[in-house]
Motif scaffolding. Structure first.
Motif, PDB file in Angstrom:
ATOM      1  N   TYR A 134     -27.635  79.017  25.351  1.00  0.00           N
ATOM      2  CA  TYR A 134     -28.383  77.847  25.797  1.00  0.00           C
ATOM      3  C   TYR A 134     -29.869  78.161  25.874  1.00  0.00           C
ATOM      4  O   TYR A 134     -30.277  79.123  26.521  1.00  0.00           O
ATOM      5  CB  TYR A 134     -27.880  77.397  27.169  1.00  0.00           C
ATOM      6  N   VAL A 135     -30.679  77.323  25.206  1.00  0.00           N
ATOM      7  CA  VAL A 135     -32.130  77.432  25.260  1.00  0.00           C
ATOM      8  C   VAL A 135     -32.613  76.371  26.239  1.00  0.00           C
ATOM      9  O   VAL A 135     -32.484  75.172  25.981  1.00  0.00           O
ATOM     10  CB  VAL A 135     -32.765  77.208  23.870  1.00  0.00           C
ATOM     11  N   GLU A 136     -33.146  76.816  27.387  1.00  0.00           N
ATOM     12  CA  GLU A 136     -33.551  75.876  28.440  1.00  0.00           C
ATOM     13  C   GLU A 136     -34.837  75.143  28.093  1.00  0.00           C
ATOM     14  O   GLU A 136     -35.746  75.709  27.496  1.00  0.00           O
ATOM     15  CB  GLU A 136     -33.781  76.619  29.761  1.00  0.00           C
ATOM     16  N   GLY A 137     -34.872  73.885  28.535  1.00  0.00           N
ATOM     17  CA  GLY A 137     -36.099  73.100  28.493  1.00  0.00           C
ATOM     18  C   GLY A 137     -36.640  72.988  29.905  1.00  0.00           C
ATOM     19  O   GLY A 137     -36.014  73.426  30.870  1.00  0.00           O
ATOM     20  N   ASP A 140     -34.498  71.529  33.208  1.00  0.00           N
ATOM     21  CA  ASP A 140     -33.240  71.322  32.502  1.00  0.00           C
ATOM     22  C   ASP A 140     -32.047  71.794  33.337  1.00  0.00           C
ATOM     23  O   ASP A 140     -32.024  72.930  33.797  1.00  0.00           O
ATOM     24  CB  ASP A 140     -33.321  72.126  31.201  1.00  0.00           C
ATOM     25  N   ASP A 141     -31.056  70.934  33.525  1.00  0.00           N
ATOM     26  CA  ASP A 141     -29.823  71.295  34.231  1.00  0.00           C
ATOM     27  C   ASP A 141     -28.622  71.340  33.292  1.00  0.00           C
ATOM     28  O   ASP A 141     -27.476  71.354  33.728  1.00  0.00           O
ATOM     29  CB  ASP A 141     -29.538  70.298  35.362  1.00  0.00           C
ATOM     30  N   GLY A 142     -28.862  71.339  31.995  1.00  0.00           N
ATOM     31  CA  GLY A 142     -27.778  71.313  31.012  1.00  0.00           C
ATOM     32  C   GLY A 142     -26.860  72.516  31.088  1.00  0.00           C
ATOM     33  O   GLY A 142     -25.644  72.388  30.946  1.00  0.00           O
ATOM     34  N   ALA A 143     -27.418  73.705  31.314  1.00  0.00           N
ATOM     35  CA  ALA A 143     -26.589  74.911  31.396  1.00  0.00           C
ATOM     36  C   ALA A 143     -25.621  74.813  32.572  1.00  0.00           C
ATOM     37  O   ALA A 143     -24.445  75.166  32.459  1.00  0.00           O
ATOM     38  CB  ALA A 143     -27.463  76.158  31.510  1.00  0.00           C
ATOM     39  N   LEU A 155     -28.042  82.188  28.823  1.00  0.00           N
ATOM     40  CA  LEU A 155     -29.369  81.645  28.567  1.00  0.00           C
ATOM     41  C   LEU A 155     -30.069  82.482  27.504  1.00  0.00           C
ATOM     42  O   LEU A 155     -30.005  83.718  27.526  1.00  0.00           O
ATOM     43  CB  LEU A 155     -30.191  81.614  29.847  1.00  0.00           C
ATOM     44  N   ASP A 157     -33.741  83.213  25.670  1.00  0.00           N
ATOM     45  CA  ASP A 157     -35.188  83.024  25.647  1.00  0.00           C
ATOM     46  C   ASP A 157     -35.691  83.332  24.236  1.00  0.00           C
ATOM     47  O   ASP A 157     -34.901  83.620  23.327  1.00  0.00           O
ATOM     48  CB  ASP A 157     -35.874  83.891  26.704  1.00  0.00           C
ATOM     49  N   GLY A 175     -31.809  72.685  25.141  1.00  0.00           N
ATOM     50  CA  GLY A 175     -31.964  71.693  26.197  1.00  0.00           C
ATOM     51  C   GLY A 175     -33.152  70.789  25.946  1.00  0.00           C
ATOM     52  O   GLY A 175     -33.690  70.733  24.823  1.00  0.00           O
TER      53      GLY A 175
END
Length: 176
Positions: A134-137, A140-143, A155, A157, A175
């Motif tokens: 998962y690539v956070e934006g 972002d709460d997608g993870a 996660l 980076d 995300g």
């Protein structure tokens, strides 16, 4: 006098779930005197454990109470809202928390919010042991939502994207 917060504020629950889900309720006292009360989490049709917690809050006290919620039967309603409340003496009740918004160009201001959590029931099947990169934006709460549905999430980076073997993941999600 009393601030009540519940986290997370959204829980994603797969349809048919019978497993308990955990919430954390944080109660803070800003009163000058000790406050005695009882914490309740309105169940919205789900079983809540513990159903109530007796509290004694000296001035400045902070208490964190973990609460498990379990659907009665199967989780099939689309959306359930749970409300946390502290009932105090003389009929007083507190069911809101706050964060302080503070930036250099404005005076600090409290931002109040009801102590509620939404259980969002979704019709989803997750493959057992699904591994998601998962690539956070920003914000972002997608993870967290993917984890709540049963996926394993790592996660990623920019360094991981450049050097890691991405073939090991069943999916890569970017995300917001």
């Amino acid at each position: 006098a009393v601030s009540v917060d519940i986290a997370p504020d959204v829980l994603v629950v797969p349809t048919g779930t019978t497993e308990p889900r955990s919430l954390s309720v944080t109660v803070r006292s800003a009163a000058r005197d000790t406050i005695r009360g009882v914490l309740h989490v309105a169940n919205g049709g789900w079983r809540v454990s513990p159903a109530s917690v007796d509290l004694t809050l000296p001035p400045g006290a902070v208490r964190r109470i973990d609460v498990d919620v379990v659907p009665t039967g199967h989780a099939d309603a689309e959306r359930v809202t749970l409300q946390a409340q502290v009932a105090g003496p003389g009929g007083r009740a507190w069911q809101r928390g706050y964060d302080v918004v503070a930036y250099p160009h404005i005076r600090p201001r409290p931002l109040y919010e009801d102590a509620s959590a939404v259980l969002q029931v979704v019709d989803v099947d997750i493959v057992p042991d699904l591994l998601v990169g998962y690539v956070e934006g920003a914000g972002d709460d997608g993870a967290a939502a993917l984890r709540q549905m049963g996926a394993r999430v790592e996660l990623l980076d920019s360094a991981a994207l450049a050097t890691r073997d991405l073939a090991r993941y069943d999916a890569i999600v970017a995300g917001i």
